[in-house]
Design a protein around this motif. Structure first.
Motif, short mmCIF file in Angstrom:
data_model
loop_
_atom_site.label_atom_id
_atom_site.label_comp_id
_atom_site.label_asym_id
_atom_site.label_seq_id
_atom_site.Cartn_x
_atom_site.Cartn_y
_atom_site.Cartn_z
N SER A 119 9.97 -4.45 -8.70
CA SER A 119 9.53 -3.25 -9.41
C SER A 119 10.47 -2.94 -10.57
CB SER A 119 9.39 -2.06 -8.46
OG SER A 119 10.61 -1.78 -7.79
N ALA A 120 11.78 -3.17 -10.41
CA ALA A 120 12.72 -2.96 -11.51
C ALA A 120 12.40 -3.89 -12.68
CB ALA A 120 14.16 -3.18 -11.03
N GLU A 160 3.12 10.88 0.49
CA GLU A 160 3.73 10.54 1.78
C GLU A 160 4.95 9.62 1.65
OE1 GLU A 160 0.80 12.99 3.09
OE2 GLU A 160 0.52 11.44 1.60
N ALA A 161 4.89 8.67 0.74
CA ALA A 161 6.00 7.72 0.61
C ALA A 161 7.19 8.28 -0.17
CB ALA A 161 5.51 6.42 -0.05
N GLU A 220 11.79 3.56 -7.03
CA GLU A 220 12.43 4.74 -6.45
C GLU A 220 12.14 4.85 -4.95
OE1 GLU A 220 14.52 8.21 -5.80
OE2 GLU A 220 14.65 6.78 -7.44
N ARG A 221 10.90 4.60 -4.56
CA ARG A 221 10.55 4.67 -3.14
C ARG A 221 11.27 3.59 -2.35
NH1 ARG A 221 3.98 5.83 -3.47
NH2 ARG A 221 4.15 8.08 -3.78
N SER A 222 11.38 2.39 -2.91
CA SER A 222 12.09 1.29 -2.23
C SER A 222 13.57 1.64 -2.08
CB SER A 222 11.93 -0.01 -3.03
OG SER A 222 10.58 -0.38 -3.12
N THR A 227 0.82 -1.21 0.00
CA THR A 227 0.00 0.00 0.00
C THR A 227 0.86 1.26 0.00
OG1 THR A 227 -1.65 -1.24 1.26
CG2 THR A 227 -1.91 1.15 1.19
N TYR A 228 1.81 1.33 0.91
CA TYR A 228 2.64 2.52 1.08
C TYR A 228 3.44 2.83 -0.18
CZ TYR A 228 5.97 5.67 3.46
OH TYR A 228 6.74 6.74 3.85
N LEU A 229 4.04 1.81 -0.78
CA LEU A 229 4.91 2.04 -1.93
C LEU A 229 4.15 2.35 -3.22
CD1 LEU A 229 7.57 -0.77 -1.30
CD2 LEU A 229 7.83 1.70 -0.88
#
Length: 179
Positions: free
Chosen positions: A97-98, A67-68, A121-123, A59-61
């Motif tokens: 994700s990559a 926010e993330a 990017e977020r990770s 959810t967050y990513l």
């Protein structure tokens, strides 16, 4: 201000329950209705279990809210509270994700590719902010599996059927995240 108990995960939370709880948490964060200590407590309650952490990250990513993109101190400290669960999920999210950026780009699904790039990017950003030894260890094991076609993460790569181009993208993303 006290944190609503509805924002605290139980030990028996389901993956689906964790997704719902994280969506609520993000709404509270967006409305600026929580102190950093409350955010830390809520996220820590999620990431202490595998289901909670998986639901939190999915959810967050992927959330459209910003926010993330700039994790708050409360989120960062909470993630540090469960390094063994958090590190593996973050590195796997980075890798997956990559690979999905490559997959979606091939199919000319640019919006989906952009979403996967945002998760990547977020990770990466979280891995770099957290500076956890566990992330370094898992990333090194993953790179070794990519290099040798063997090892700790070879089953992971086979299970998802990643091809050579996707594996190169994974290697580049993982190396970029751990410096």
């Amino acid at each position: 201000m006290s944190i609503p108990s509805s924002l605290l995960a139980s030990e028996s939370i389901t993956f689906e329950g964790a997704i719902e709880l994280t969506q609520s948490l993000l709404s509270f964060m967006e409305a600026n209705r929580l102190l950093q200590a409350d955010i830390q407590q809520a996220v820590a309650s999620l990431v202490k279990t595998q289901n909670g952490a998986r639901g939190f990250f999915v959810t967050y990513l992927t959330d459209d809210r910003p926010e993330a993109d700039n994790p708050s101190p409360g989120v960062v400290e909470a993630l540090r509270s469960a390094p063994e669960i958090v590190a593996e999920l973050l590195v796997k999210n980075l890798a997956m994700s990559a690979a999905m950026v490559v997959h979606h780009s091939r199919q000319q699904k640019e919006e989906m590719a952009a979403g996967s790039a945002r998760v990547q990017e977020r990770s990466r950003n979280l891995i770099q902010m957290l500076q956890m030894a566990a992330c370094q260890t898992i990333a090194s094991q993953m790179l070794e599996s990519l290099h040798s076609a063997n090892g700790e993460y070879e089953k992971f790569f086979r299970r998802w059927g990643y091809d050579d181009e996707q594996k190169r993208a994974i290697g580049s993303a993982v190396r970029g995240a751990i410096g």
